[in-house]
Design a protein around this motif. Structure first.
Motif, PDB file in Angstrom:
ATOM      1  N   ARG A  59     -38.731  42.249 -72.708  1.00  0.00           N
ATOM      2  CA  ARG A  59     -39.605  41.232 -72.890  1.00  0.00           C
ATOM      3  C   ARG A  59     -39.926  40.410 -71.401  1.00  0.00           C
ATOM      4  O   ARG A  59     -41.175  40.107 -71.317  1.00  0.00           O
ATOM      5  CB  ARG A  59     -39.142  39.900 -73.710  1.00  0.00           C
ATOM      6  N   ASP A 137     -48.073  39.186 -79.560  1.00  0.00           N
ATOM      7  CA  ASP A 137     -48.762  40.384 -80.156  1.00  0.00           C
ATOM      8  C   ASP A 137     -48.079  41.713 -79.312  1.00  0.00           C
ATOM      9  O   ASP A 137     -47.697  42.819 -80.036  1.00  0.00           O
ATOM     10  CB  ASP A 137     -50.115  40.507 -80.001  1.00  0.00           C
ATOM     11  N   LEU A 138     -47.671  41.326 -78.073  1.00  0.00           N
ATOM     12  CA  LEU A 138     -47.378  42.387 -77.305  1.00  0.00           C
ATOM     13  C   LEU A 138     -45.980  42.535 -77.412  1.00  0.00           C
ATOM     14  O   LEU A 138     -45.230  43.444 -77.169  1.00  0.00           O
ATOM     15  CB  LEU A 138     -47.691  42.461 -75.712  1.00  0.00           C
ATOM     16  N   LEU A 140     -43.645  41.483 -79.739  1.00  0.00           N
ATOM     17  CA  LEU A 140     -43.036  41.859 -81.264  1.00  0.00           C
ATOM     18  C   LEU A 140     -42.664  43.378 -81.411  1.00  0.00           C
ATOM     19  O   LEU A 140     -41.569  43.700 -81.747  1.00  0.00           O
ATOM     20  CB  LEU A 140     -43.659  41.219 -82.176  1.00  0.00           C
ATOM     21  N   PRO A 141     -43.673  44.175 -81.009  1.00  0.00           N
ATOM     22  CA  PRO A 141     -43.556  45.589 -81.004  1.00  0.00           C
ATOM     23  C   PRO A 141     -42.380  45.964 -80.010  1.00  0.00           C
ATOM     24  O   PRO A 141     -41.350  47.070 -80.307  1.00  0.00           O
ATOM     25  CB  PRO A 141     -44.674  46.228 -80.707  1.00  0.00           C
ATOM     26  N   ILE A 142     -42.077  45.376 -78.946  1.00  0.00           N
ATOM     27  CA  ILE A 142     -41.046  45.653 -78.226  1.00  0.00           C
ATOM     28  C   ILE A 142     -39.673  45.337 -78.748  1.00  0.00           C
ATOM     29  O   ILE A 142     -39.001  46.191 -78.556  1.00  0.00           O
ATOM     30  CB  ILE A 142     -41.006  44.697 -76.749  1.00  0.00           C
ATOM     31  N   HIS A 144     -39.162  45.162 -81.996  1.00  0.00           N
ATOM     32  CA  HIS A 144     -38.889  46.135 -82.958  1.00  0.00           C
ATOM     33  C   HIS A 144     -38.470  47.509 -82.460  1.00  0.00           C
ATOM     34  O   HIS A 144     -37.594  48.247 -83.119  1.00  0.00           O
ATOM     35  CB  HIS A 144     -40.044  46.143 -83.999  1.00  0.00           C
ATOM     36  N   ALA A 145     -38.979  47.902 -81.226  1.00  0.00           N
ATOM     37  CA  ALA A 145     -38.798  49.240 -80.852  1.00  0.00           C
ATOM     38  C   ALA A 145     -37.207  49.094 -80.343  1.00  0.00           C
ATOM     39  O   ALA A 145     -36.565  50.040 -80.514  1.00  0.00           O
ATOM     40  CB  ALA A 145     -39.516  49.545 -79.760  1.00  0.00           C
ATOM     41  N   THR A 146     -36.828  48.079 -79.716  1.00  0.00           N
ATOM     42  CA  THR A 146     -35.391  47.849 -79.269  1.00  0.00           C
ATOM     43  C   THR A 146     -34.537  47.951 -80.609  1.00  0.00           C
ATOM     44  O   THR A 146     -33.213  48.451 -80.406  1.00  0.00           O
ATOM     45  CB  THR A 146     -35.222  46.584 -78.608  1.00  0.00           C
TER      46      THR A 146
END
Length: 202
Positions: A59, A137-138, A140-142, A144-146
């Motif tokens: 993050r 927005d940028l 949360l995908p990080i 979830h990918a983690t």
């Protein structure tokens, strides 16, 4: 001075899928305790620490914010409306004093704004700014990918079992927090010689 090259006898430590274990004599040393219960918490704490640290590391490529700051922004954004500071504190399991300091920092950085409560002018609501919404927005995908990487090799059946077990543990913890602190009856028993002060010969 240049650092000395790493020798072959001192390799970089590789990640291990082996679980962390207590010593074989654990239950002899702590009669009445459970070796498996201790190992569950040991592995849970270590995995949680490593997972959170990795999420924080990733993050920080977006913004240098603490884990609590990211979580506060996500809570407000997820609510879809401004929230009272007390609600934010409750969802983050923080005191109102801690959340006030955190919101002060986020407000100085232009990521949240305080606004009057429409029904009670003595109170304030907290909303996130457009800049913060873009960061969430940028971010949360990080996160979830983690999570996907962290759960690699763990199939859906085991994941569901883990979710059920953690839910049971969470319910136990919540129930424990409502009761007086119990008197611990477990005692440590000496199972091996402890090193004492060095003996000096005459």
């Amino acid at each position: 001075m240049k650092p000395s090259p790493r020798s072959r006898s001192d390799p970089i430590r590789q990640p291990s899928p082996e679980p962390l274990r207590q010593a074989a004599h654990f239950e002899a040393e702590f009669p009445g305790a459970s070796r498996s219960a201790s190992e569950v918490l040991l592995n849970l704490a270590r995995t949680s620490s490593l997972g959170r640290a990795e999420a924080d590391r990733r993050r920080k490529t977006l913004a240098d914010l603490s884990a609590s700051a990211w979580e506060a922004l996500a809570v407000i954004e997820g609510a879809g409306e401004p929230l009272p500071p007390t609600i934010i504190a409750a969802r983050l399991l923080q005191t109102t004093g801690s959340i006030t300091s955190l919101l002060d920092t986020l407000e100085r950085r232009g990521l949240v704004r305080r606004e009057p409560h429409p029904d009670d002018r003595r109170k304030l609501l907290v909303d996130i700014t457009n800049e913060a919404r873009h960061l969430v927005d940028l971010m949360l995908p990080i996160v979830h990918a983690t999570s996907l990487e962290l759960l690699e090799g763990v199939d859906e059946t085991v994941r569901e079992q883990l979710i059920d077990a953690l839910a049971r543990m969470r319910a136990n913890a919540e129930a424990m927090s409502t009761r007086p602190v119990p008197q611990v009856r477990l005692r440590r028993r000496a199972v091996r010689a402890r090193s004492g002060p060095p003996k000096h010969s005459d």
